[in-house]
Design an enzyme around this catalytic site. Sequence first.
Site, PDB file in Angstrom:
ATOM      1  N   ASP A   1      -6.394  21.307   8.247  1.00 40.88           N
ATOM      2  CA  ASP A   1      -6.764  20.334   7.223  1.00 40.88           C
ATOM      3  C   ASP A   1      -7.181  21.047   5.936  1.00 40.88           C
ATOM      4  O   ASP A   1      -7.035  22.260   5.804  1.00 40.88           O
ATOM      5  CB  ASP A   1      -7.863  19.409   7.737  1.00 40.88           C
ATOM      6  CG  ASP A   1      -7.647  17.971   7.272  1.00 40.88           C
ATOM      7  OD1 ASP A   1      -7.372  17.782   6.072  1.00 40.88           O
ATOM      8  OD2 ASP A   1      -7.734  17.064   8.091  1.00 40.88           O
TER       9      ASP A   1
ATOM     10  N   GLU B   1      -0.677   0.669  -5.720  1.00 37.84           N
ATOM     11  CA  GLU B   1      -0.682   2.037  -6.246  1.00 37.84           C
ATOM     12  C   GLU B   1       0.614   2.384  -6.967  1.00 37.84           C
ATOM     13  O   GLU B   1       0.626   3.250  -7.851  1.00 37.84           O
ATOM     14  CB  GLU B   1      -0.937   3.042  -5.119  1.00 37.84           C
ATOM     15  CG  GLU B   1      -2.340   2.991  -4.530  1.00 37.84           C
ATOM     16  CD  GLU B   1      -2.455   2.082  -3.332  1.00 37.84           C
ATOM     17  OE1 GLU B   1      -3.486   2.144  -2.633  1.00 37.84           O
ATOM     18  OE2 GLU B   1      -1.508   1.286  -3.087  1.00 37.84           O
TER      19      GLU B   1
ATOM     20  N   ASN C   1       0.845  -1.193   0.000  1.00 32.53           N
ATOM     21  CA  ASN C   1       0.000   0.000   0.000  1.00 32.53           C
ATOM     22  C   ASN C   1       0.876   1.236   0.000  1.00 32.53           C
ATOM     23  O   ASN C   1       1.939   1.275   0.619  1.00 32.53           O
ATOM     24  CB  ASN C   1      -0.907   0.017   1.234  1.00 32.53           C
ATOM     25  CG  ASN C   1      -1.811   1.232   1.254  1.00 32.53           C
ATOM     26  OD1 ASN C   1      -2.750   1.326   0.456  1.00 32.53           O
ATOM     27  ND2 ASN C   1      -1.539   2.183   2.139  1.00 32.53           N
TER      28      ASN C   1
END
Length: 423
Positions: free
Chosen positions: A249, A198, A135
């Site tokens: 964020d 990925e 991952n």
Amino acid sequence: MNDIMSIRKFLTSDAVTNDRKIDPNSTAVAKVLLGDQDRTFYFKSLNGGEAVGNLFSTRAKIAAAMNIGESHIVQHLSNAIADPKPVKVAEKPAFRKNSIPVDLTSLPIPKYFPEDGGRYITAGVIIAEWEGVRNISFHRMMIAGKDKIAVRLVPRHLYTMHKAAKAAGKELKISICIGVRPEVLLAAAISVDYGTDELEIASSMCKASSKQPLEVGKCDNGLLVPADSDYVFEARITMKEMQEGPFVDITGTYDNVRSQPVIEVDKIWTSDRPLFHLLLPGGNEHYLFMGLPREPVMLKTVRQAVPRTHAVRLTEGGCCWLHGIVSITKNKPGDGMNAIMAAFTGHPSMKQVIIVDDDIDIFDDRQVEWAVATRFQADRMIRIEGAAGSSLDPSAEGTTWKVGIDATRPLNSLERKFRKATL
């Protein structure tokens, strides 16, 4: 291909050089990057090291770095997701040129905003393997000492791996890569099925644009990472936890403080003259690398409902996450409404979507607003109450309202009535 094995190869002649010596605990970096988010800034001495920010802060810069046209980004991503390609293992990867002492506090890692919990790695990609599954994913990482990092893990793939390792009484081996090419950054932000590699999606994009697969190199911990990374940390996600945050964020607001896993770093590799990639929290580059990988999924989902779907966009004004626009050509009455529902399915975090005709440039906010002003009436709006939305939306309270706006012309209308005059 460019022979510079570093993100330095993406620095263009119009990049602005900052010669000042910058204290990493100040907010000087964020002030510079916020001043002009379209410009790339090269910091010559951030805590004594070299760094770069706003490197990929526009769609045009991302496209140029991948050697494709700006309008081709979504299709480029879609093709790579559908057809991953094997990586190529390099015998002497550039990231292994230098091994430096493990001292995270000595690196060009800044504090961005006044209330941040500490200095943060923001463009770091974590590569992990567990029981044969690899991952690669984006995570914010707060420096907690010379060899310790508090990492924010949301309940997705890396969280799943860490949880499985803990259940087996083991720490999870990882490598943290900083200063990687845009194909890797985009692939790290794509939501795919667990078990999808990925790195092979990134390799597919590299092969499509440069005819060469993504080159990777082996770390001493056995993990394969992008060969031209500027920094690679060999590390472990331990069973310990500590408080992480506050941190800004994507919405530009402070996220909560939480108990999060602690990473311990064992080794640091660097390329020659490494550049530390700085991704401004809540900035355009943050928007794009979070939002762009969602657009291929939206496009595919809407096309299943409305075949003549031309383009989709998550807007910068909506943080490239909460607001979207879709361009279609209708075949039948109701296609606008179907496009709205399909768009929300393709990106469940979105809370507003506008559907426009193909004569509207969805990358021009003024044209989109014109379409809403001249082609939309409130009786062609969908309002959905009590839907699951984004945890990043500070206005949401558990659930959210979603709004869909059909700003397309009626199918059998007099076209002249809705067409903008031209010379």
